[in-house]
Motif scaffolding. Sequence first.
Motif, short mmCIF file in Angstrom:
data_model
loop_
_atom_site.label_atom_id
_atom_site.label_comp_id
_atom_site.label_asym_id
_atom_site.label_seq_id
_atom_site.Cartn_x
_atom_site.Cartn_y
_atom_site.Cartn_z
N LEU A 265 -3.58 -2.40 13.73
CA LEU A 265 -4.59 -1.91 13.60
C LEU A 265 -4.42 -0.36 12.94
CD1 LEU A 265 -7.88 -2.49 15.74
CD2 LEU A 265 -7.47 -2.19 13.17
N LEU A 266 -3.37 0.81 13.72
CA LEU A 266 -3.06 1.66 13.50
C LEU A 266 -2.52 1.97 12.39
CD1 LEU A 266 -2.76 3.27 17.33
CD2 LEU A 266 -4.93 3.74 15.26
N CYS A 267 -1.61 0.70 12.16
CA CYS A 267 -0.51 1.04 11.38
C CYS A 267 -1.23 0.48 9.20
CB CYS A 267 0.47 0.05 10.88
SG CYS A 267 1.31 0.05 12.28
N ARG A 268 -1.86 -0.60 9.64
CA ARG A 268 -2.59 -0.48 8.38
C ARG A 268 -3.92 0.59 8.28
NH1 ARG A 268 -7.04 -4.64 8.95
NH2 ARG A 268 -5.39 -5.35 10.54
N TYR A 269 -4.72 1.58 8.98
CA TYR A 269 -5.60 2.63 9.24
C TYR A 269 -4.52 3.71 8.50
CZ TYR A 269 -7.58 6.69 10.62
OH TYR A 269 -8.35 8.11 10.40
N TYR A 270 -3.04 4.51 8.98
CA TYR A 270 -2.51 5.37 8.29
C TYR A 270 -2.27 4.48 6.86
CZ TYR A 270 -2.05 6.97 13.14
OH TYR A 270 -2.42 7.66 14.31
N SER A 271 -1.88 3.38 6.87
CA SER A 271 -1.15 3.03 5.29
C SER A 271 -2.48 3.25 3.94
CB SER A 271 -1.02 1.57 5.26
OG SER A 271 0.50 2.25 5.83
N SER B 168 2.27 5.41 10.09
CA SER B 168 2.38 4.12 10.24
C SER B 168 3.19 3.23 10.81
CB SER B 168 2.64 3.45 8.58
OG SER B 168 3.21 3.96 8.20
N LYS B 169 5.37 3.56 10.70
CA LYS B 169 6.09 3.63 11.65
C LYS B 169 6.32 3.24 12.95
CE LYS B 169 8.09 2.26 8.25
NZ LYS B 169 7.81 0.83 7.52
N ASN B 170 5.58 4.74 13.96
CA ASN B 170 4.76 4.65 14.64
C ASN B 170 3.73 5.39 15.03
OD1 ASN B 170 5.25 5.16 17.69
ND2 ASN B 170 6.47 7.26 17.78
N ILE C 255 0.58 -1.63 -0.12
CA ILE C 255 0.02 0.16 0.08
C ILE C 255 0.63 1.53 -0.12
CG2 ILE C 255 -1.67 1.21 1.10
CD1 ILE C 255 -3.24 -1.14 2.21
N ASN C 256 1.30 1.29 1.22
CA ASN C 256 2.69 2.18 0.55
C ASN C 256 3.48 2.67 -0.34
OD1 ASN C 256 2.32 2.58 3.48
ND2 ASN C 256 4.04 1.61 3.87
N LYS C 257 4.06 1.67 -0.71
CA LYS C 257 4.59 1.20 -2.77
C LYS C 257 3.61 2.14 -3.20
CE LYS C 257 8.09 -1.95 -2.65
NZ LYS C 257 8.69 -2.62 -2.61
N VAL C 258 1.86 1.48 -3.28
CA VAL C 258 1.26 2.81 -4.31
C VAL C 258 0.96 4.33 -4.18
CG1 VAL C 258 -1.05 2.35 -5.14
CG2 VAL C 258 0.02 0.25 -4.92
N SER C 259 1.06 4.15 -2.68
CA SER C 259 0.76 5.89 -2.46
C SER C 259 2.52 6.47 -2.93
CB SER C 259 0.50 5.53 -0.57
OG SER C 259 -0.81 5.61 -0.36
N PHE D 256 1.41 12.15 2.25
CA PHE D 256 2.72 10.57 2.58
C PHE D 256 3.75 10.56 3.53
CE2 PHE D 256 6.24 8.14 0.77
CZ PHE D 256 5.60 7.26 0.64
N LEU D 257 4.67 11.55 4.19
CA LEU D 257 5.41 11.44 4.50
C LEU D 257 4.82 11.90 5.61
CD1 LEU D 257 7.98 14.25 3.16
CD2 LEU D 257 8.16 11.00 2.88
N MET D 258 3.83 12.32 6.27
CA MET D 258 3.44 12.07 7.89
C MET D 258 2.74 11.34 7.94
SD MET D 258 0.57 14.23 8.89
CE MET D 258 -1.04 14.01 7.79
#
Length: 146
Positions: A89-95, A68-70, A5-9, A61-63
């Motif tokens: 859940l939160l990592c997936r949410y941010y992505s 998603s890392k923290n 998802i991050n790569k597509v973003s 994107f950077l924010m």
Amino acid sequence: MKLSINKVSLAWVVLTIIVAVARLFVGEDQIILHWNITGQADDYGSKYLILLLPLISLLIFLMLYSYSKNPYKMNTRVRIVQNEHNTELLCRYYSIVQLLVTTLLLYLTIAIAGYVPMYVFLICLPIIGVAIYTVYIKHKLSHSQR
């Protein structure tokens, strides 16, 4: 899942930059700045303003990538229990929010460049998607705290 998802973003951000820069060299000296509710352009501005969208897209994107890392970094109002389930859940949410927002900004850039028509419902879909997904994740997080 999160990595793809991050790569597509990131690809959407790069495409937004390409579209904006390409628009500087091709086309009229003005771009569309505003549409009415029916999707008809009713305000124009300098073509250089299109460069704001890739900048905004990159910053968002950077924010969201940072969050998603923290994922607990943004947790200021409500204390979310830090456990593996909530972290996932939160990592997936941010992505996913990152993907929806970069998709929206890519579409806006392409429409502002004049390459596709503006459809208001296409702007509303990602916004509604983020709202629904936020409520869903908030519900899942509240149930995992019990």
